[in-house]
Write a protein that holds these residues in place. Structure first.
Motif, PDB file in Angstrom:
ATOM      1  N   PHE A 137       0.817  -1.202   0.000  1.00 37.31           N
ATOM      2  CA  PHE A 137       0.000   0.000   0.000  1.00 37.31           C
ATOM      3  C   PHE A 137       0.857   1.262   0.000  1.00 37.31           C
ATOM      4  O   PHE A 137       1.976   1.263   0.493  1.00 37.31           O
ATOM      5  CB  PHE A 137      -0.909   0.021   1.234  1.00 37.31           C
ATOM      6  CG  PHE A 137      -1.855  -1.143   1.288  1.00 37.31           C
ATOM      7  CD1 PHE A 137      -3.066  -1.090   0.621  1.00 37.31           C
ATOM      8  CD2 PHE A 137      -1.534  -2.287   1.986  1.00 37.31           C
ATOM      9  CE1 PHE A 137      -3.943  -2.166   0.656  1.00 37.31           C
ATOM     10  CE2 PHE A 137      -2.394  -3.363   2.030  1.00 37.31           C
ATOM     11  CZ  PHE A 137      -3.603  -3.302   1.358  1.00 37.31           C
ATOM     12  N   ASN A 138       0.307   2.330  -0.560  1.00 42.51           N
ATOM     13  CA  ASN A 138       0.886   3.664  -0.454  1.00 42.51           C
ATOM     14  C   ASN A 138       0.130   4.410   0.647  1.00 42.51           C
ATOM     15  O   ASN A 138      -1.039   4.134   0.899  1.00 42.51           O
ATOM     16  CB  ASN A 138       0.739   4.443  -1.762  1.00 42.51           C
ATOM     17  CG  ASN A 138       1.623   3.892  -2.847  1.00 42.51           C
ATOM     18  OD1 ASN A 138       2.779   3.548  -2.623  1.00 42.51           O
ATOM     19  ND2 ASN A 138       1.083   3.783  -4.053  1.00 42.51           N
ATOM     20  N   ASP A 139       0.804   5.360   1.244  1.00 40.04           N
ATOM     21  CA  ASP A 139       0.171   6.245   2.226  1.00 40.04           C
ATOM     22  C   ASP A 139      -0.458   5.494   3.394  1.00 40.04           C
ATOM     23  O   ASP A 139      -1.476   5.921   3.944  1.00 40.04           O
ATOM     24  CB  ASP A 139      -0.891   7.132   1.558  1.00 40.04           C
ATOM     25  CG  ASP A 139      -0.359   7.871   0.348  1.00 40.04           C
ATOM     26  OD1 ASP A 139       0.793   8.351   0.412  1.00 40.04           O
ATOM     27  OD2 ASP A 139      -1.077   7.961  -0.662  1.00 40.04           O
ATOM     28  N   TRP A 140       0.128   4.357   3.787  1.00 44.53           N
ATOM     29  CA  TRP A 140      -0.396   3.573   4.909  1.00 44.53           C
ATOM     30  C   TRP A 140      -0.270   4.390   6.193  1.00 44.53           C
ATOM     31  O   TRP A 140       0.781   4.937   6.499  1.00 44.53           O
ATOM     32  CB  TRP A 140       0.398   2.277   5.057  1.00 44.53           C
ATOM     33  CG  TRP A 140      -0.062   1.424   6.200  1.00 44.53           C
ATOM     34  CD1 TRP A 140       0.243   1.597   7.514  1.00 44.53           C
ATOM     35  CD2 TRP A 140      -0.902   0.282   6.130  1.00 44.53           C
ATOM     36  NE1 TRP A 140      -0.351   0.619   8.274  1.00 44.53           N
ATOM     37  CE2 TRP A 140      -1.066  -0.193   7.448  1.00 44.53           C
ATOM     38  CE3 TRP A 140      -1.530  -0.387   5.083  1.00 44.53           C
ATOM     39  CZ2 TRP A 140      -1.830  -1.319   7.742  1.00 44.53           C
ATOM     40  CZ3 TRP A 140      -2.284  -1.505   5.381  1.00 44.53           C
ATOM     41  CH2 TRP A 140      -2.430  -1.962   6.694  1.00 44.53           C
ATOM     42  N   LYS A 141      -1.367   4.464   6.936  1.00 43.75           N
ATOM     43  CA  LYS A 141      -1.371   5.137   8.234  1.00 43.75           C
ATOM     44  C   LYS A 141      -2.174   4.307   9.219  1.00 43.75           C
ATOM     45  O   LYS A 141      -3.218   3.763   8.873  1.00 43.75           O
ATOM     46  CB  LYS A 141      -2.017   6.521   8.142  1.00 43.75           C
ATOM     47  CG  LYS A 141      -1.238   7.514   7.341  1.00 43.75           C
ATOM     48  CD  LYS A 141      -1.961   8.840   7.297  1.00 43.75           C
ATOM     49  CE  LYS A 141      -1.232   9.767   6.330  1.00 43.75           C
ATOM     50  NZ  LYS A 141      -2.013  10.952   6.025  1.00 43.75           N
ATOM     51  N   GLY A 142      -1.679   4.225  10.426  1.00 38.84           N
ATOM     52  CA  GLY A 142      -2.437   3.670  11.535  1.00 38.84           C
ATOM     53  C   GLY A 142      -2.875   4.823  12.417  1.00 38.84           C
ATOM     54  O   GLY A 142      -2.043   5.586  12.903  1.00 38.84           O
ATOM     55  N   VAL A 143      -4.178   4.987  12.570  1.00 35.21           N
ATOM     56  CA  VAL A 143      -4.722   6.132  13.302  1.00 35.21           C
ATOM     57  C   VAL A 143      -5.439   5.630  14.560  1.00 35.21           C
ATOM     58  O   VAL A 143      -6.474   4.965  14.453  1.00 35.21           O
ATOM     59  CB  VAL A 143      -5.704   6.930  12.421  1.00 35.21           C
ATOM     60  CG1 VAL A 143      -6.266   8.116  13.184  1.00 35.21           C
ATOM     61  CG2 VAL A 143      -5.030   7.367  11.127  1.00 35.21           C
ATOM     62  N   PRO A 144      -4.897   5.923  15.744  1.00 32.45           N
ATOM     63  CA  PRO A 144      -5.601   5.527  16.960  1.00 32.45           C
ATOM     64  C   PRO A 144      -6.773   6.468  17.216  1.00 32.45           C
ATOM     65  O   PRO A 144      -6.624   7.684  17.170  1.00 32.45           O
ATOM     66  CB  PRO A 144      -4.535   5.663  18.058  1.00 32.45           C
ATOM     67  CG  PRO A 144      -3.574   6.677  17.528  1.00 32.45           C
ATOM     68  CD  PRO A 144      -3.612   6.563  16.025  1.00 32.45           C
ATOM     69  N   ASP A 145      -7.947   5.907  17.428  1.00 34.26           N
ATOM     70  CA  ASP A 145      -9.136   6.699  17.720  1.00 34.26           C
ATOM     71  C   ASP A 145      -9.414   6.764  19.218  1.00 34.26           C
ATOM     72  O   ASP A 145      -9.966   7.745  19.707  1.00 34.26           O
ATOM     73  CB  ASP A 145     -10.362   6.120  17.002  1.00 34.26           C
ATOM     74  CG  ASP A 145     -10.208   6.170  15.484  1.00 34.26           C
ATOM     75  OD1 ASP A 145      -9.703   7.182  14.962  1.00 34.26           O
ATOM     76  OD2 ASP A 145     -10.590   5.179  14.825  1.00 34.26           O
ATOM     77  N   GLN A 146      -9.035   5.695  19.932  1.00 33.57           N
ATOM     78  CA  GLN A 146      -9.313   5.647  21.355  1.00 33.57           C
ATOM     79  C   GLN A 146      -8.328   4.699  22.031  1.00 33.57           C
ATOM     80  O   GLN A 146      -8.040   3.620  21.513  1.00 33.57           O
ATOM     81  CB  GLN A 146     -10.749   5.158  21.575  1.00 33.57           C
ATOM     82  CG  GLN A 146     -11.250   5.259  22.978  1.00 33.57           C
ATOM     83  CD  GLN A 146     -12.736   4.904  23.070  1.00 33.57           C
ATOM     84  OE1 GLN A 146     -13.326   4.331  22.157  1.00 33.57           O
ATOM     85  NE2 GLN A 146     -13.344   5.234  24.188  1.00 33.57           N
TER      86      GLN A 146
END
Length: 81
Positions: free
Chosen positions: A13-22
């Motif tokens: 993947f390109n632009d892979w991000k892991g975003v924590p919401d909580q």
């Protein structure tokens, strides 16, 4: 193990991000709820896939990680229609 397969998945993947919401304190564990997002290198499809992580802690250090993600949604992003 996570350190073996996860870099192989992310490399698709390109632009892979892991975003924590909580983040939740569960005494001897920390629960992280969030999402991964990015774009497939093969199909160009974008995705937003939820995840749940549970870090088990001892003496302030991680001793175990349970990593849960909807792999079907990732597969769909990588599959040509």
């Amino acid at each position: 193990m996570l350190e073996e397969w996860f870099p192989k998945v992310v490399a698709q993947f390109n632009d892979w991000k892991g975003v924590p919401d909580q983040l939740l304190d569960a005494s001897d564990a920390i629960i992280g709820l969030g999402h991964y997002q990015g774009r497939s290198k093969v199909t160009g499809k974008t995705f937003k896939v939820p995840f749940a992580h549970v870090w088990f802690m001892k003496d302030g250090r991680t001793i175990k990680l349970n990593h849960n993600v909807n792999t079907l949604m990732l597969h769909c992003a990588m599959t040509v229609d």
